[in-house]
Structures are given as C-alpha cells and as structure tokens.
Design an enzyme around this catalytic site. Structure first.
Site, PDB file in Angstrom:
ATOM      1  N   THR A   1       0.831  -1.205   0.000  1.00 39.46           N
ATOM      2  CA  THR A   1       0.000   0.000   0.000  1.00 39.46           C
ATOM      3  C   THR A   1       0.867   1.258   0.000  1.00 39.46           C
ATOM      4  O   THR A   1       2.061   1.198   0.288  1.00 39.46           O
ATOM      5  CB  THR A   1      -0.893   0.058   1.260  1.00 39.46           C
ATOM      6  OG1 THR A   1      -0.059   0.136   2.426  1.00 39.46           O
ATOM      7  CG2 THR A   1      -1.786  -1.168   1.353  1.00 39.46           C
ATOM      8  N   ASP A   2       0.226   2.391  -0.312  1.00 37.60           N
ATOM      9  CA  ASP A   2       0.926   3.673  -0.180  1.00 37.60           C
ATOM     10  C   ASP A   2       0.043   4.635   0.607  1.00 37.60           C
ATOM     11  O   ASP A   2      -1.026   4.247   1.083  1.00 37.60           O
ATOM     12  CB  ASP A   2       1.324   4.234  -1.555  1.00 37.60           C
ATOM     13  CG  ASP A   2       0.122   4.643  -2.407  1.00 37.60           C
ATOM     14  OD1 ASP A   2      -0.967   4.917  -1.859  1.00 37.60           O
ATOM     15  OD2 ASP A   2       0.269   4.688  -3.631  1.00 37.60           O
ATOM     16  N   GLN A   3       0.496   5.856   0.758  1.00 37.36           N
ATOM     17  CA  GLN A   3      -0.225   6.759   1.653  1.00 37.36           C
ATOM     18  C   GLN A   3      -1.554   7.244   1.085  1.00 37.36           C
ATOM     19  O   GLN A   3      -2.309   7.922   1.797  1.00 37.36           O
ATOM     20  CB  GLN A   3       0.654   7.937   2.059  1.00 37.36           C
ATOM     21  CG  GLN A   3       0.894   8.952   0.959  1.00 37.36           C
ATOM     22  CD  GLN A   3       1.661  10.149   1.498  1.00 37.36           C
ATOM     23  OE1 GLN A   3       2.521  10.011   2.358  1.00 37.36           O
ATOM     24  NE2 GLN A   3       1.374  11.334   0.995  1.00 37.36           N
TER      25      GLN A   3
END
Lengths: 139, 139, 139, 139
Positions: free
Chosen positions: B16-18
C-alpha cells in the site's frame, strides 16, 4: 575519507504505506545506501567494484529502533558509522533523522559478512581490510 | 494445463501507499506472478528451471490501465492469458480484479523477449516453444 | 486458534537481488504477513478491521539474524509466535525456513506498539488484549 | 521552470533482481520521482502540498518500453516532459538513460487523473491548471 559518512535523500512516494508514513523496512534500504556511500568515500571504489572482484558483503544480522516517523517528501539524513572491522565481518551503525527538523527517526546496526561467489565466508580483500582498519583507528 | 491461468493472492501491507490503496507498480509484480504460474501450469517446469538452462525472459514492453483500487488485505484475482507466442517473444494479457466483489481493477499486457545469459536475444528452447504454440492453438 | 501460526509463501522474482538471493529486507515483509495471519487466526478479525477501528500497530523495534539464503521460487515457511502481550505493545518471534529442505533461513523478533489515528501510543482495545492474553497463557 | 525536467539518481542495490539488472517495475518508480520534481520545479510547491489540499493525482494508465538495462550503482538520467494538461488529467512522457554512457534505457508515458479525498475524479485546482497550461504552451 571519514569514519562517519552522511548522506541526504528524499522520501519517495513508493516508500510510504497506508499509515501515511514510510513503511518500516525502507529505513533499512537507506542504511544500505549509507554503507555503500561510506565504502565509496573510504576506498574510492564502489561496492559494485568489490562484487566484480568476486567478494560480496551479506547482511548477517541487523537491529533497528524506530523513534519517529519519516513522511513522504521529507529530506532524510543518514549518518553511517563504521563500528567494527574484522577479517570476515564489518559492523555499521546508523542514525536516521529528519534533515529539516533534526528529529531522530531511527537508529540501527548491521553486521555484514564477507562471502565469495559461492556464498562461502571468506576474509575480506587485504586492501579493503587495511582501509577499514585505518578508518576505525581514527575513531 | 490451460491457456488462461487464474491465481488468487492477498494484498500485503507493504504494497500500500499513503493514498490508502496499492501502489501502482505492485499490480505489475502480480502480473509477473501470474505469468510464472501460467508457465508452471503449462510446462510443468518453473521459470527458475528455465533460467537454470540459461534462458531468461525479460519484459521488453508493458502497458496497464487502472480501473479501480486494490486495498490492503483484499483478495485479488489475477487472470493471465497467453496472447501470442513467437520464436523470440511471448505476450501475456492480464485481468486483475477483486476476488470478493468481482470489481475489475486493472488490465495489462506485457511482451517478453527471450535472452541468453549475456543478455542477447535468442530463440526460445524448442520444448517451451512447442508447449506455448500448442496452448495458443487451443484458444 | 493458535499461539504459533504457520504460513507458507513462494518467493517472488521481485524479491530477489543481484546476489541471486532474496534481498534482506523482504524477510521482514514476510514477518509482517506472519503476524497479520496470526492476528486473523487468533481474533477472527483482520488487521484491516483493527485499523478501521482507529488502532494501528507500528513496529517500534526489530532484530533479525540470517542463517541461510532464500532463493527465487522457493517455498518458504513462516512460523510466527506471540512472545509477549502487554497493554500497549506486543512482541512476536519469527522463524523463517525453507519449506522443502527445512533449512533455517532467518529468525526475527519485532515489538509493535499500539497507536491511535494521530500516532499517539494508546492501550490496545480490550477485546484484542484479552485474546492476546489468553493466547499467551496457553503457551 | 521548465517544460522538460531532468534529474539524476543512482541505482540502489534493492532495485536489482537476480538477472543482475534493475527489476522492471522500478523504472516506473523513477518516473514518479521525475514527475514529482517537474511539478515542484513548475509550481514551487510539492506534490505533498497538493495532497494536503485534498487533491491526489492517481496513475490511470501507463506504458513503458525497455531498450537497455540499468545496473546497480549506475547513474541514471530521468527526463520528464509534460505532454498534455487537461482539466482532469495530465500526461507525462519519460526518457530514462544511463547518465554516463548516454545509452537509452527506457521510454514511458503515464496518464494521471485528479481525484478528491474520496477517490472521485475532480478538476485540478485552478492554480495548478494554469501553471500546467502555461508550461505546455511554451513547448
């Protein structure tokens, strides 16, 4: 040439996770860049040159403590210190901080062992060992 | 043995990323797992075996369209289809969807070329080529 | 429900590096999958559910020793053990081995702390704490 | 301020795979750094600022062709060009080359769409749009 090496890098979007901070293993990638650049500064040669001579340095153990969170686009300071040089292993310490606020983000230690092309432990090349020993003596 | 191969995987936190969704390049890692498993299902051999025989398949071009977002812990379905087999290249298509909701998340295509140990283009081994040709003929 | 959780995964090509083995930080991603699945097995809920309730578990320290090398396409066994549960932190131990040869590859420990949505340390939700305490008591 | 933006970076060990070259998806991470720095150079603001204002740019499609291989420790040049700016999307082209040999390594294109905090397509903020339009007009 320096016993402690400093480098700055900027946090990539790819390095964040859904908690909105840098995913915890990426600090260890930064440590690797830190020791690579310390070796380059110390020896004038790259770690790539070392590998081309048939010697690899593999991480045999590491530990890290997280004190704060790095965030996307932050400028990060990585301070790498040569802690101990032995014939078959070398230990580096790292202090990772926010380059703008000086907030301490993580402190880490890695032990690397010298391996030949078949993954067998070997003594490090004499020239590298003497440079490491010399640098350590300056502490 | 099948011309289209399906596999399921679960989204890792590290992927995942932000933005709270899967970082866009990770779908392409899933595509790679898809084609690896298609080759295993088709040939009974692993891609690792292929490399051990001195043949690599390197991505020479790829394209992907994103239709929806994969999120942490989602179960993902990767459908890989052998689109075209040639003597020196092979093309795969991918459809990535949410395995629970069936929402379509991404569609992709990769072209891989056959390289020898020195990175030179070579024709694929005869046995692999005939299996790929056979699979394609079944379409 | 179990105090020690086992899962198997297969090494991805993306996880290798030019030394021909798994890049060292990827073992720590596997540890994360291990503790996620232990929590799911223990609580019947996912870590994603936990985050949706406003509680995150952030790694505050970790250590790992590497005993052997994982390679592309290897089947890997991750054994995760709940070592200690406290009101604001939980410690997991990991043993990573080759699922075919049983070769021990790495042993690790992580300490996680419970954080609210603003990154402040908080006590873990009562239901999670009691499940963790119960599981630990069974040891 | 420039319609085409250039940046240099050095290949990380973590970015290589067992073929001895950079894993193919990492070129796309470099593209992301390229467009981030183009936006910073163009607007004086960071992409992080943009996200703080509730606007995200998500990749909706991308394509890449690989012409050569980047290797560990290579210095890489990423040339990012603003190809098209629309009210809800922006297209960037990338040329990735070896900064020492000038060998062309990859050419890529990404289309990004503007999303609000809930992932809904929205028009880009007026100030960003006018800067992008202005930059495009200079081509």
């Amino acid at each position: 040439m320096s016993f402690t090496h400093e480098l700055e890098l900027r946090v990539r979007y790819a390095e964040t996770d859904q908690m909105g901070v840098v995913y915890h293993t990426n600090y260890l990638v930064w440590c690797e860049i830190g020791r690579t650049e310390l070796i380059r500064a110390l020896t004038g040669a790259s770690y790539a040159d070392l590998e081309a001579r048939g010697v690899g340095l593999a991480v045999s153990e590491l530990s890290i403590r997280y004190h704060g969170a790095a965030r996307y686009d932050n400028r990060i300071l990585v301070r790498t210190t040569l802690a101990e040089a032995r014939s078959r292993s070398v230990t580096f310490d790292y202090l990772i901080s926010n380059a703008q606020s000086n907030e301490r983000l993580a402190s880490a230690r890695t032990v690397l062992v010298s391996l030949d092309e078949h993954g067998k432990p070997v003594t490090m090349p004499v020239d590298l060992r003497s440079l490491l020993a010399e640098a350590q003596a300056k502490a």
